[in-house]
Write a protein that holds these residues in place. Structure first.
Motif, PDB file in Angstrom:
ATOM      1  N   GLU A  83       0.819  -1.203   0.000  1.00  0.00           N
ATOM      2  CA  GLU A  83       0.000   0.000   0.000  1.00  0.00           C
ATOM      3  C   GLU A  83       0.858   1.261   0.000  1.00  0.00           C
ATOM      4  OE1 GLU A  83      -3.853  -0.082   2.493  1.00  0.00           O
ATOM      5  OE2 GLU A  83      -2.421  -1.326   3.574  1.00  0.00           O
TER       6      GLU A  83
ATOM      7  N   ILE B  82      -0.805   4.331   0.264  1.00  0.00           N
ATOM      8  CA  ILE B  82      -1.553   5.225   1.151  1.00  0.00           C
ATOM      9  C   ILE B  82      -2.430   4.391   2.084  1.00  0.00           C
ATOM     10  CG2 ILE B  82      -3.316   7.030   1.291  1.00  0.00           C
ATOM     11  CD1 ILE B  82      -2.290   8.107  -1.363  1.00  0.00           C
TER      12      ILE B  82
ATOM     13  N   ARG C 248      -5.353   4.694   5.037  1.00  0.00           N
ATOM     14  CA  ARG C 248      -6.338   5.591   5.647  1.00  0.00           C
ATOM     15  C   ARG C 248      -6.981   4.907   6.836  1.00  0.00           C
ATOM     16  NH1 ARG C 248      -6.846   6.415   0.098  1.00  0.00           N
ATOM     17  NH2 ARG C 248      -6.430   8.572  -0.556  1.00  0.00           N
TER      18      ARG C 248
ATOM     19  N   ASP D 245      -9.727   6.085   9.700  1.00  0.00           N
ATOM     20  CA  ASP D 245     -10.626   7.179  10.076  1.00  0.00           C
ATOM     21  C   ASP D 245     -10.261   8.419   9.257  1.00  0.00           C
ATOM     22  OD1 ASP D 245     -11.914   5.510  11.866  1.00  0.00           O
ATOM     23  OD2 ASP D 245     -10.609   6.065  13.529  1.00  0.00           O
ATOM     24  N   LYS D 246      -9.904   9.511   9.913  1.00  0.00           N
ATOM     25  CA  LYS D 246      -9.570  10.741   9.183  1.00  0.00           C
ATOM     26  C   LYS D 246      -8.068  10.872   8.910  1.00  0.00           C
ATOM     27  CE  LYS D 246     -13.512  13.427  10.854  1.00  0.00           C
ATOM     28  NZ  LYS D 246     -13.950  14.661  11.556  1.00  0.00           N
ATOM     29  N   ILE D 247      -7.299   9.878   9.362  1.00  0.00           N
ATOM     30  CA  ILE D 247      -5.839   9.936   9.197  1.00  0.00           C
ATOM     31  C   ILE D 247      -5.445   9.335   7.854  1.00  0.00           C
ATOM     32  CG2 ILE D 247      -3.615   9.189  10.132  1.00  0.00           C
ATOM     33  CD1 ILE D 247      -5.038   8.927  12.857  1.00  0.00           C
ATOM     34  N   GLU D 248      -4.601  10.043   7.117  1.00  0.00           N
ATOM     35  CA  GLU D 248      -4.071   9.521   5.851  1.00  0.00           C
ATOM     36  C   GLU D 248      -2.545   9.459   5.954  1.00  0.00           C
ATOM     37  OE1 GLU D 248      -5.604  10.630   1.827  1.00  0.00           O
ATOM     38  OE2 GLU D 248      -3.573  11.443   1.578  1.00  0.00           O
TER      39      GLU D 248
ATOM     40  N   ASN E 149       0.715   8.716   3.819  1.00  0.00           N
ATOM     41  CA  ASN E 149       1.252   8.577   2.460  1.00  0.00           C
ATOM     42  C   ASN E 149       2.686   8.076   2.595  1.00  0.00           C
ATOM     43  OD1 ASN E 149       2.570   9.167  -0.085  1.00  0.00           O
ATOM     44  ND2 ASN E 149       0.759  10.365  -0.607  1.00  0.00           N
TER      45      ASN E 149
ATOM     46  N   VAL F 159       1.900  12.531   6.770  1.00  0.00           N
ATOM     47  CA  VAL F 159       0.695  12.144   7.497  1.00  0.00           C
ATOM     48  C   VAL F 159      -0.204  13.367   7.554  1.00  0.00           C
ATOM     49  CG1 VAL F 159      -0.254  11.363   9.711  1.00  0.00           C
ATOM     50  CG2 VAL F 159       1.930  10.453   8.912  1.00  0.00           C
ATOM     51  N   SER F 160      -1.481  13.172   7.308  1.00  0.00           N
ATOM     52  CA  SER F 160      -2.413  14.288   7.374  1.00  0.00           C
ATOM     53  C   SER F 160      -3.711  13.852   8.028  1.00  0.00           C
ATOM     54  CB  SER F 160      -2.696  14.858   5.976  1.00  0.00           C
ATOM     55  OG  SER F 160      -3.227  13.863   5.127  1.00  0.00           O
ATOM     56  N   ILE F 161      -4.369  14.820   8.635  1.00  0.00           N
ATOM     57  CA  ILE F 161      -5.694  14.608   9.216  1.00  0.00           C
ATOM     58  C   ILE F 161      -6.597  15.650   8.578  1.00  0.00           C
ATOM     59  CG2 ILE F 161      -7.083  14.600  11.315  1.00  0.00           C
ATOM     60  CD1 ILE F 161      -4.538  13.909  12.865  1.00  0.00           C
TER      61      ILE F 161
ATOM     62  N   HIS G 102      -7.071  11.990  17.632  1.00  0.00           N
ATOM     63  CA  HIS G 102      -7.004  10.772  16.818  1.00  0.00           C
ATOM     64  C   HIS G 102      -5.914   9.816  17.302  1.00  0.00           C
ATOM     65  CE1 HIS G 102      -9.811  12.552  13.967  1.00  0.00           C
ATOM     66  NE2 HIS G 102      -9.112  13.658  14.066  1.00  0.00           N
TER      67      HIS G 102
END
Length: 229
Positions: A133, A135, A137, A139-142, A144, A150-152, A213
């Motif tokens: 993988e 990416i 994901r 919940d709202k966490i991604e 990459n 890392v982004s929310i 999170h």
């Protein structure tokens, strides 16, 4: 292409000794005698930074903090060189995102072994993270993986390299309990002397940076950690 190592130390004799021995091993070497010069030299993107703690103008703690805050340099491994050998000092260094902590007086053979181990781990980790993988994901966490980000939602979360690798491994094994020993071996390497507390420190920082999170990472008492399925 040669790996480049930035050596930062205000002791001219130590600087020269390390430069000589690293070049003898085939590395290209950059040097700096204080923290401010180190921040200029690091723009040349060395493969690794050997960083003294006690220096004039700007100490190693602050240099490391700035490197790990900047997305352009946050993935560069840092090995602290210091005469401060207490557990508290080691934990401080690890909390700042350092990859290893070497106490003076230095054993050149041991230092070279640590340098090689960190560079091998970095290469192996980059190789592992190009597979599977790209990416993840949760919940709202991604997460990459190729971009080391890392982004929310629309907000970026800045993690140190070790924090990122720890989160990625847990996320890749979502729903499974991962022991501290496994995390130490995978993220830090089997031949590096770090303690279980190192993992706990990094998990604590990851949770803090993920905010509400951060609860996706569960503690399994006496065993390790798990990312919720």
């Amino acid at each position: 292409m040669k790996e480049t190592i930035l050596v930062v130390d205000d002791d001219a004799d130590i600087l020269e000794m390390l430069k000589y021995n690293l070049e003898k091993e085939g590395y290209a070497v950059l040097t700096a005698k204080n923290g401010k010069t180190a921040l200029e030299e690091v723009k040349r993107k060395p493969s690794l930074v050997l960083l003294d703690v006690m220096m004039p103008e700007m100490d190693g703690w602050e240099v490391c903090k700035r490197l790990k805050r900047d997305e352009k340099t946050s993935d560069i491994p840092v090995l602290f060189l210091t005469a401060k050998g207490s557990e508290v000092d080691e934990v401080v260094g690890l909390e700042l995102g350092a990859d290893d902590y070497i106490v003076k007086p230095l054993s050149v053979r041991k230092l070279l072994a640590r340098v090689k181990a960190v560079l091998r781990r970095r290469e192996a980790t980059e190789g592992r993270q190009t597979d599977g993988e790209d990416i993840i994901r949760i919940d709202k966490i991604e997460i990459n993986i190729p971009n080391y980000t890392v982004s929310i939602g629309s907000k970026d979360v800045t993690l140190t390299r070790k924090e990122f690798e720890t989160l990625v491994y847990l996320a890749q094994h979502r729903g499974r309990v991962v022991s501290r020993e496994v995390l130490l071996n995978v993220v830090w390497g089997e031949n590096v002397h770090v303690v279980d507390r190192t993992v706990d420190v990094h998990i604590s920082k990851i949770r803090e940076k993920l905010g509400v999170h951060g609860e996706i990472i569960e503690t399994v008492k006496g065993v390790g950690y798990r990312v919720k399925a």
